[in-house]
Design an enzyme around this catalytic site. Sequence first.
Site: not given
Ligand code: 5GP
Length: 112
Positions: A91, A98
């Site tokens: 996901g 990150h």
């Molecule tokens: P993933 O789903 O890739 O493991 O996590 C991506 C995370 O990035 C998500 O929890 C989402 O809420 C966060 N996210 C996406 N865009 C932004 C943003 O512009 N700023 C911040 N602070 N978090 C973001």
Amino acid sequence: MSCIFCRIVAGEIPATVVAQGDRWLAFRDIDAKAPTHVLIVPREHLASLHALTGAHAMLMGEIVVAAARIAEAERLTGGFRIVANAGPDAGQSVDHIHFHVLGGRPLGWPPG
Ligand code: 5GP
Ligand code: ZN
């Protein structure tokens, strides 16, 4: 520059920064899934964990240590979790490595 986390690192998009080092930045997730939800990203653009080589070993260690320090600063005395989603099955939605630092409530296991 289209990568949203590169733009946060560059200061082009605002974020609530909680800690930083020479090679990484930690800021609050915009859509928190727990009372504490911090993202730690390398300043260098790396699309996913798949891109890592031995040259990144020290950086990855620094990020895990940073997660522990952030958990202390957030007073996550009940524990915390580090999550790094890599690729579509996990996901991953932002293609810049990150590490989620989550805590402040019972987190449950296994994830869905
Ligand atoms: P993933 O789903 O890739 O493991 O996590 C991506 C995370 O990035 C998500 O929890 C989402 O809420 C966060 N996210 C996406 N865009 C932004 C943003 O512009 N700023 C911040 N602070 N978090 C973001
Ligand atoms: Zn990036």
